[in-house]
Design a protein around this motif. Structure first.
Motif, PDB file in Angstrom:
ATOM      1  N   ARG A 127      -0.236  10.714  10.447  1.00  0.00           N
ATOM      2  CA  ARG A 127      -0.044  11.941   9.672  1.00  0.00           C
ATOM      3  C   ARG A 127      -1.076  12.998  10.074  1.00  0.00           C
ATOM      4  O   ARG A 127      -0.761  14.192  10.171  1.00  0.00           O
ATOM      5  N   THR A 149       9.215   9.179   7.734  1.00  0.00           N
ATOM      6  CA  THR A 149       9.676   9.645   6.431  1.00  0.00           C
ATOM      7  C   THR A 149       8.722   9.173   5.330  1.00  0.00           C
ATOM      8  O   THR A 149       7.726   8.499   5.583  1.00  0.00           O
ATOM      9  N   ARG A 150       9.046   9.530   4.097  1.00  0.00           N
ATOM     10  CA  ARG A 150       8.175   9.193   2.966  1.00  0.00           C
ATOM     11  C   ARG A 150       8.173   7.699   2.676  1.00  0.00           C
ATOM     12  O   ARG A 150       7.143   7.110   2.328  1.00  0.00           O
ATOM     13  N   ASN A 178       6.096   2.544   1.327  1.00  0.00           N
ATOM     14  CA  ASN A 178       5.621   3.866   1.730  1.00  0.00           C
ATOM     15  C   ASN A 178       5.379   3.912   3.235  1.00  0.00           C
ATOM     16  O   ASN A 178       4.878   2.949   3.817  1.00  0.00           O
ATOM     17  N   ASN A 212       5.037   9.673   5.589  1.00  0.00           N
ATOM     18  CA  ASN A 212       5.236  10.809   4.678  1.00  0.00           C
ATOM     19  C   ASN A 212       4.990  12.153   5.360  1.00  0.00           C
ATOM     20  O   ASN A 212       4.458  13.082   4.766  1.00  0.00           O
ATOM     21  N   ASP A 222       9.465  15.073   3.999  1.00  0.00           N
ATOM     22  CA  ASP A 222       9.662  14.873   2.566  1.00  0.00           C
ATOM     23  C   ASP A 222      11.063  14.342   2.271  1.00  0.00           C
ATOM     24  O   ASP A 222      11.839  14.933   1.510  1.00  0.00           O
ATOM     25  N   ASP A 259      13.423  10.283   2.319  1.00  0.00           N
ATOM     26  CA  ASP A 259      13.306   8.828   2.271  1.00  0.00           C
ATOM     27  C   ASP A 259      14.382   8.177   3.127  1.00  0.00           C
ATOM     28  O   ASP A 259      15.488   8.707   3.276  1.00  0.00           O
ATOM     29  N   SER A 290      15.545  17.223   0.256  1.00  0.00           N
ATOM     30  CA  SER A 290      14.550  18.288   0.368  1.00  0.00           C
ATOM     31  C   SER A 290      15.179  19.575   0.903  1.00  0.00           C
ATOM     32  O   SER A 290      15.957  19.553   1.851  1.00  0.00           O
ATOM     33  N   ASP A 348      13.521  21.980   2.207  1.00  0.00           N
ATOM     34  CA  ASP A 348      12.666  22.558   3.246  1.00  0.00           C
ATOM     35  C   ASP A 348      12.877  21.945   4.619  1.00  0.00           C
ATOM     36  O   ASP A 348      12.103  22.216   5.539  1.00  0.00           O
ATOM     37  N   GLU A 387       8.788  19.295  12.033  1.00  0.00           N
ATOM     38  CA  GLU A 387       7.638  19.617  11.180  1.00  0.00           C
ATOM     39  C   GLU A 387       6.419  19.717  12.089  1.00  0.00           C
ATOM     40  O   GLU A 387       6.176  18.822  12.911  1.00  0.00           O
TER      41      GLU A 387
END
Length: 452
Positions: free
Chosen positions: A314, A334-335, A346, A349, A352, A354, A397, A399, A421
């Protein structure tokens, strides 16, 4: 040009992989250096070839690579081998559509001017196997079916019935494999289990190959391979060198890489450093990150527990390091990943959204137009690939930015793929770097990052 033979099936699941590695094993015992190939977009079957031959197996796919790319890859990989064994995909004539042979095993046979050995599952037939073989021989006479191997034969009497029938159509029988439920390669939801995931699978591959090779006439197989016609190859000269260090995620969770992709990165000047998202705590010092596909859902708990690695990935992503991720790599970024049994783990992330494992298979060739420039291609370019997974992305999401607008395939939401991203691109689509511009663009982005 190297002797070569194609092992094709009448359908999927007739034993092509087992018979292919049996032939490879027998050839090696005779002192041959054997180069394995797999027709189509497949990461798993080639791992069995590699285990048996000791050489990295390669894929041959006209949709992904183009016809020239197929011939060039075949030439480059087999130039120092004695004989090539090419395992087909699905049935001999199954390809992109029902209209023609494009992207089928038959297409590869014609491109490489290779004879075909046809594998027939004889479990529920006897004399009818001759009708099946005759249909394949006559469906496209330009495809040279040179022999038959019968799999799942009940015993000597059953074998004799089948052989007597095949004599009437004058097709050589190169082997009759007796049914043995104890000698089978292990499967799960995406097909065979990759050998890189569990070491005992290498032993199993040898066990299967040793059982089957004793029931195949390897001398006749060699004679067929030597009938292949000469190919005319133009040497592919690469002058451009882009000095960049690329970290490659490679372990029991992430191992879906085309060997050609890694070789092409190296040939363009990249230094590759391998690491394990499951076992390592840190990413090697690098200018870019490549996370291939695999089975992150199988070891999702271990991936989750390696919080140092999740944080490291990340951090470099938010810092702007170029990252290219495919399928399992997308899932990892992914998240979270929710397993088939509902257990949720988890992940990095970065996005945003899953990942949820789904019992419905997504299996397609893909084609997309780049609508947002990314680390591998500029806006307006057309990209071809494939997708193969049992998961879906919850893209609730608002975004999300997508790199690709799909012309063919499902992607993330049926019309788009390639989440963007920072300087990261993550897609369900897998690509082959036969179009070297993708690899060049990625390495140029890596080089630019190294100077920031």
């Amino acid at each position: 040009m190297i002797p070569r033979v194609i092992v094709a099936g009448v359908t999927s699941s007739v034993g092509k992989t087992s018979i292919s590695i049996a032939i490879m094993r027998a050839l090696r015992e005779k002192g041959y250096t054997v180069q394995g190939f797999k027709v189509g977009p497949d990461y798993i079957d080639p791992s069995y070839h590699t285990s048996i031959t000791g050489r990295q197996s390669r894929n041959l796919d006209p949709w992904l690579m183009g016809e020239k790319g197929v011939i060039q890859s075949f030439h480059d990989a087999s130039i120092d081998a004695d004989l090539a064994v090419i395992e087909g995909v699905m049935g001999l004539f199954d390809g992109l559509s029902g209209k023609d042979n494009f992207a089928s095993t038959a297409h590869i046979a014609k491109l490489l001017k290779s004879h075909v050995i046809l594998v027939i599952d004889a479990a529920k037939a006897a004399r009818s196997v001759a009708a099946v073989a005759l249909g394949f021989m006559k469906f496209d006479p330009s495809i040279r079916v040179a022999g038959v191997i019968l799999n799942n034969v009940a015993g000597d009497k059953h074998a004799r019935y089948c052989i007597d029938a095949l004599k009437q159509i004058k097709i050589p029988v190169l082997g009759t494999i007796k049914r043995n439920k104890e000698i089978q390669l292990q499967e799960r939801h995406l097909g065979l289990v990759p050998t890189g995931e569990r070491k005992e699978l290498n032993y199993k591959a040898v066990q299967v190959a040793d059982y089957m090779k004793e029931q195949i006439d390897i001398d006749k197989t060699i004679a067929i391979a030597k009938k292949a016609s000469k190919l005319h190859i133009k040497t592919n000269n690469i002058n451009k060198k882009i000095k960049a260090i690329t970290a490659i995620a490679l372990d029991e969770s992430f191992n879906f890489y085309y060997a050609d992709n890694l070789d092409i990165l190296r040939s363009l000047g990249a230094e590759l450093k391998f690491f394990s998202p499951v076992n390592d705590r840190h990413i090697p010092d690098a200018d870019g990150l490549y996370i291939g596909g695999g089975f992150p859902e199988v070891l999702a708990e271990k991936l989750e527990k390696n919080s140092d690695m999740l944080s490291a990935v990340r951090k470099v992503a938010t810092d702007g390091m170029p990252i290219y991720a495919e399928c399992g790599g997308l899932m990892y970024l992914t998240r979270s990943i929710t397993e088939f049994n509902g257990a949720k783990h988890n992940m990095v992330n970065l996005f945003d959204v899953d990942t949820i494992m789904d019992k419905k298979l997504t299996l397609n060739y893909t084609e997309a137009r780049v609508v947002n420039s990314c680390v591998i291609a500029k806006n307006g370019k057309t990209i071809r690939g494939h997708e193969f997974h049992y998961s879906r992305i919850d893209d609730s999401s608002k975004d999300i930015r997508f790199a690709y607008q799909l012309k063919k395939g499902k992607g993330v939401n049926g019309s788009n793929d390639g989440l963007i991203e920072y300087n990261t691109l993550a897609s369900y689509m897998h690509m082959h770097f036969a179009n070297r511009n993708y690899a060049e663009n990625f390495l140029l982005a890596c080089k630019a990052y190294s100077k920031h």
